[in-house]
Write an enzyme that holds these catalytic residues in place. Structure first.
Site, PDB file in Angstrom:
ATOM      1  N   PHE A 184     -38.843 -45.249  39.954  1.00 39.64           N
ATOM      2  CA  PHE A 184     -38.838 -45.739  38.549  1.00 39.64           C
ATOM      3  C   PHE A 184     -39.546 -44.765  37.605  1.00 39.64           C
ATOM      4  O   PHE A 184     -40.364 -45.164  36.771  1.00 39.64           O
ATOM      5  CB  PHE A 184     -39.506 -47.111  38.434  1.00 39.64           C
ATOM      6  CG  PHE A 184     -38.774 -48.265  39.077  1.00 39.64           C
ATOM      7  CD1 PHE A 184     -37.472 -48.129  39.551  1.00 39.64           C
ATOM      8  CD2 PHE A 184     -39.381 -49.514  39.190  1.00 39.64           C
ATOM      9  CE1 PHE A 184     -36.805 -49.204  40.131  1.00 39.64           C
ATOM     10  CE2 PHE A 184     -38.729 -50.596  39.762  1.00 39.64           C
ATOM     11  CZ  PHE A 184     -37.442 -50.432  40.240  1.00 39.64           C
ATOM     12  N   ASN A 204     -32.545 -41.101  47.452  1.00 39.90           N
ATOM     13  CA  ASN A 204     -33.526 -40.907  46.384  1.00 39.90           C
ATOM     14  C   ASN A 204     -34.759 -41.758  46.640  1.00 39.90           C
ATOM     15  O   ASN A 204     -34.687 -42.846  47.201  1.00 39.90           O
ATOM     16  CB  ASN A 204     -32.901 -41.213  45.015  1.00 39.90           C
ATOM     17  CG  ASN A 204     -33.084 -42.653  44.608  1.00 39.90           C
ATOM     18  OD1 ASN A 204     -34.121 -43.039  44.071  1.00 39.90           O
ATOM     19  ND2 ASN A 204     -32.081 -43.487  44.908  1.00 39.90           N
ATOM     20  N   ASN A 206     -28.013 -52.624  45.479  1.00 39.92           N
ATOM     21  CA  ASN A 206     -28.864 -51.452  45.297  1.00 39.92           C
ATOM     22  C   ASN A 206     -28.681 -50.514  46.516  1.00 39.92           C
ATOM     23  O   ASN A 206     -27.806 -50.748  47.346  1.00 39.92           O
ATOM     24  CB  ASN A 206     -30.327 -51.906  45.158  1.00 39.92           C
ATOM     25  CG  ASN A 206     -31.105 -51.001  44.212  1.00 39.92           C
ATOM     26  OD1 ASN A 206     -30.998 -49.771  44.295  1.00 39.92           O
ATOM     27  ND2 ASN A 206     -31.879 -51.584  43.327  1.00 39.92           N
ATOM     28  N   ASN A 221     -38.040 -48.089  46.458  1.00 41.13           N
ATOM     29  CA  ASN A 221     -38.989 -47.008  46.173  1.00 41.13           C
ATOM     30  C   ASN A 221     -40.234 -47.417  45.403  1.00 41.13           C
ATOM     31  O   ASN A 221     -41.025 -46.563  44.996  1.00 41.13           O
ATOM     32  CB  ASN A 221     -38.262 -45.883  45.422  1.00 41.13           C
ATOM     33  CG  ASN A 221     -37.130 -45.322  46.256  1.00 41.13           C
ATOM     34  OD1 ASN A 221     -37.309 -45.056  47.439  1.00 41.13           O
ATOM     35  ND2 ASN A 221     -35.960 -45.198  45.663  1.00 41.13           N
ATOM     36  N   THR A 222     -40.397 -48.705  45.139  1.00 38.84           N
ATOM     37  CA  THR A 222     -41.642 -49.212  44.565  1.00 38.84           C
ATOM     38  C   THR A 222     -42.260 -50.102  45.638  1.00 38.84           C
ATOM     39  O   THR A 222     -41.666 -51.129  45.990  1.00 38.84           O
ATOM     40  CB  THR A 222     -41.366 -50.010  43.268  1.00 38.84           C
ATOM     41  OG1 THR A 222     -40.824 -49.124  42.302  1.00 38.84           O
ATOM     42  CG2 THR A 222     -42.631 -50.655  42.717  1.00 38.84           C
ATOM     43  N   LYS A 280     -30.139 -58.011  40.621  1.00 36.40           N
ATOM     44  CA  LYS A 280     -29.576 -56.963  41.500  1.00 36.40           C
ATOM     45  C   LYS A 280     -30.219 -57.069  42.877  1.00 36.40           C
ATOM     46  O   LYS A 280     -31.447 -57.089  43.004  1.00 36.40           O
ATOM     47  CB  LYS A 280     -29.848 -55.591  40.894  1.00 36.40           C
ATOM     48  CG  LYS A 280     -29.213 -54.442  41.666  1.00 36.40           C
ATOM     49  CD  LYS A 280     -29.214 -53.162  40.859  1.00 36.40           C
ATOM     50  CE  LYS A 280     -28.587 -52.017  41.613  1.00 36.40           C
ATOM     51  NZ  LYS A 280     -28.502 -50.792  40.804  1.00 36.40           N
ATOM     52  N   SER A 302     -35.157 -52.290  44.485  1.00 36.29           N
ATOM     53  CA  SER A 302     -35.353 -50.857  44.741  1.00 36.29           C
ATOM     54  C   SER A 302     -36.297 -50.678  45.922  1.00 36.29           C
ATOM     55  O   SER A 302     -37.356 -51.306  45.968  1.00 36.29           O
ATOM     56  CB  SER A 302     -35.939 -50.161  43.517  1.00 36.29           C
ATOM     57  OG  SER A 302     -36.423 -48.894  43.909  1.00 36.29           O
TER      58      SER A 302
HETATM   59  C1  LIG Z   1     -30.962 -41.069  42.068  1.00 38.82           C
HETATM   60  C2  LIG Z   1     -30.745 -42.539  41.977  1.00 38.82           C
HETATM   61  C3  LIG Z   1     -31.572 -43.308  41.173  1.00 38.82           C
HETATM   62  C4  LIG Z   1     -31.378 -44.686  41.090  1.00 38.82           C
HETATM   63  N1  LIG Z   1     -32.193 -45.412  40.270  1.00 38.82           N
HETATM   64  C5  LIG Z   1     -31.975 -46.743  40.150  1.00 38.82           C
HETATM   65  C6  LIG Z   1     -32.767 -47.505  39.272  1.00 38.82           C
HETATM   66  O1  LIG Z   1     -33.640 -46.992  38.572  1.00 38.82           O
HETATM   67  N2  LIG Z   1     -32.532 -48.846  39.204  1.00 38.82           N
HETATM   68  C7  LIG Z   1     -31.541 -49.460  39.941  1.00 38.82           C
HETATM   69  O2  LIG Z   1     -31.367 -50.672  39.840  1.00 38.82           O
HETATM   70  N3  LIG Z   1     -30.765 -48.734  40.769  1.00 38.82           N
HETATM   71  C8  LIG Z   1     -30.957 -47.407  40.884  1.00 38.82           C
HETATM   72  N4  LIG Z   1     -30.161 -46.689  41.721  1.00 38.82           N
HETATM   73  C9  LIG Z   1     -29.129 -47.395  42.534  1.00 38.82           C
HETATM   74  C10 LIG Z   1     -27.763 -47.361  41.870  1.00 38.82           C
HETATM   75  O3  LIG Z   1     -27.766 -48.019  40.639  1.00 38.82           O
HETATM   76  C11 LIG Z   1     -26.719 -48.016  42.790  1.00 38.82           C
HETATM   77  O4  LIG Z   1     -27.062 -49.374  42.962  1.00 38.82           O
HETATM   78  C12 LIG Z   1     -26.637 -47.360  44.167  1.00 38.82           C
HETATM   79  O5  LIG Z   1     -26.803 -45.971  44.064  1.00 38.82           O
HETATM   80  C13 LIG Z   1     -25.302 -47.656  44.857  1.00 38.82           C
HETATM   81  O6  LIG Z   1     -24.218 -47.147  44.119  1.00 38.82           O
HETATM   82  P1  LIG Z   1     -23.511 -45.724  44.453  1.00 38.82           P
HETATM   83  O7  LIG Z   1     -23.211 -45.709  45.913  1.00 38.82           O
HETATM   84  O8  LIG Z   1     -22.309 -45.665  43.559  1.00 38.82           O
HETATM   85  O9  LIG Z   1     -24.503 -44.664  44.100  1.00 38.82           O
HETATM   86  C14 LIG Z   1     -30.333 -45.306  41.829  1.00 38.82           C
HETATM   87  C15 LIG Z   1     -29.500 -44.526  42.627  1.00 38.82           C
HETATM   88  C16 LIG Z   1     -29.686 -43.158  42.707  1.00 38.82           C
HETATM   89  C17 LIG Z   1     -28.764 -42.355  43.580  1.00 38.82           C
END
Ligand SMILES: Cc1cc2nc3c(=O)[nH]c(=O)nc-3n(C[C@H](O)[C@H](O)[C@H](O)COP(=O)(O)O)c2cc1C
Length: 351
Positions: free
Chosen positions: A115, A111, A242, A177-178, A213, A175
């Site tokens: 934000f 992704n 993350n 992505n910022t 985080k 993150s």
């Molecule tokens: C589509 C998407 C959006 C995410 N948005 C955020 C976010 O806004 N803030 C954040 O701290 N982590 C965000 N994450 C990261 C997740 O909270 C998590 O840390 C990461 O996906 C690893 O866990 P997983 O393997 O179970 O997905 C996002 C992940 C995905 C897939």
């Protein structure tokens, strides 16, 4: 049941499927409650952490519910806590679409949402309506246009607005992505930032815990140093981890997309980071383990590495609400097999 629903959802674009699921969860939590398997959390999984009660260790990770629209829906799915956000002070649209990609062959997602959220005023309204009894954390980020030098103002604004409405807070500086956000993970930038946020937090009557985080892409030595420094300045916990910008041995057609990778390929690194943080803090600071959890075994590995709690995102997309019950039932069994009476006895045994 979810296999059928997933067939329909996976025919849509990933983002459309996400919006549809969120709408269902926010408008019909009763329906979800009927469809999701009933969870009877055993006493062996109950924990009291930061003065909060967690019936079992499985929570929802940040990013699925950026605006806190579907809190009763997450409760109906059986999660014991949900982290909403990332929220920024002002609303922002995020990056252009498409920005969310399935990597089915790798059981992963990429992704670059950036934000996208409705801002803290909107989130505040949703949080104010929630019923007590279900732990909700709020994940905080800075607006894209805020320079890193004034990022602290964004975090202070956020904590001021929702400080009394959340059970815990997460400072998100990880993150990918910022642009430039992850530069805030340097010790020189992060320690003063966190100190100011903690000072503001201390002025709130309720004094909710503040977690940081972290990114799996930081070198081990930087993670160890950061963990020690953050512990000294009074942080209450860590979330590890993350998403990653690393791309190792992926085989899905979407593997070349830019953004943060989550799911299976992240599992080992996030477990390694948990272990590092547990060692650096000697187990004194609770860690929420996150990254590639699809099964009870995956969750158990993270607990044994040092996690008190775990979160899922990608596993929920692939497995549906059943994943929560499967992990809860499986954890109880795994603990018993290893002769542990309580989950706390297994935390960090592999560290
Ligand atoms: C589509 C998407 C959006 C995410 N948005 C955020 C976010 O806004 N803030 C954040 O701290 N982590 C965000 N994450 C990261 C997740 O909270 C998590 O840390 C990461 O996906 C690893 O866990 P997983 O393997 O179970 O997905 C996002 C992940 C995905 C897939």
């Amino acid at each position: 049941m979810y296999a059928l629903i997933r067939n329909v959802l996976f025919r849509m674009s990933a983002e459309r499927a996400h919006t549809t699921t969120l709408r269902l969860l926010s408008t019909c939590p009763q329906l979800v409650r009927l469809a999701a398997p009933h969870i009877e959390a055993p006493a062996s999984l109950h924990q009291q952490i930061w003065g909060l009660s967690f019936p079992h260790p499985v929570g929802l990770a940040a990013g699925l519910d950026k605006n806190a629209e579907a809190i009763p829906g997450w409760f109906a799915c059986g999660f014991s806590f949900a982290e909403v956000g990332t929220v920024t002070p002002m609303p922002q649209p995020g990056n252009p679409q498409p920005r969310l990609f399935r990597l089915r062959e790798d059981q992963a997602l990429i992704n670059r949402m950036g934000f996208n959220n409705h801002g803290v005023t909107e989130m505040r309204k949703h949080l104010a309506q929630r019923r007590p009894g279900f732990v909700v954390g709020v994940n905080l980020g800075k607006n894209k246009w805020t320079p890193n030098e004034s990022a602290v103002d964004d975090y202070v604004t956020l904590i001021t607005h929702v400080g009394t409405l959340a059970d815990y807070f997460v400072i998100n500086v990880s993150s990918p992505n910022t642009p430039g956000l992850r530069d805030l993970q340097s010790e020189e930038a992060l320690i003063p930032l966190v100190q100011t946020i903690l000072e503001r937090r201390d002025e709130l009557g309720s004094r909710p815990p503040v977690l940081v985080k972290l990114s799996p892409d930081l070198p081990d030595s930087a993670l160890t140093d950061l963990a020690k420094a953050l512990m000294t300045c009074g942080v209450d916990g860590f979330i590890a981890t993350n998403t990653t910008i690393a791309r190792n041995e992926l085989c899905s057609p979407n593997a070349g997309e830019s953004g943060g990778l989550s799911g299976r390929p992240l599992a080992q690194r996030s477990t390694d980071v948990i272990r590092l943080l547990h060692q650096a803090t000697q187990g004194t600071v609770p860690i929420i383990g996150c990254g590639g959890i699809f099964s009870a075994q995956d969750a158990y590995q993270k607990i044994r590495a040092g996690a008190h709690l775990v979160q899922v995102y990608t596993g929920f997309i692939y497995r549906g609400p059943r994943i929560v019950k499967d992990i809860v039932d499986g954890l109880d069994e795994l603990l018993r097999q290893d002769g542990y009476a309580h989950v706390r006895d297994a935390i960090g045994v592999d560290a």
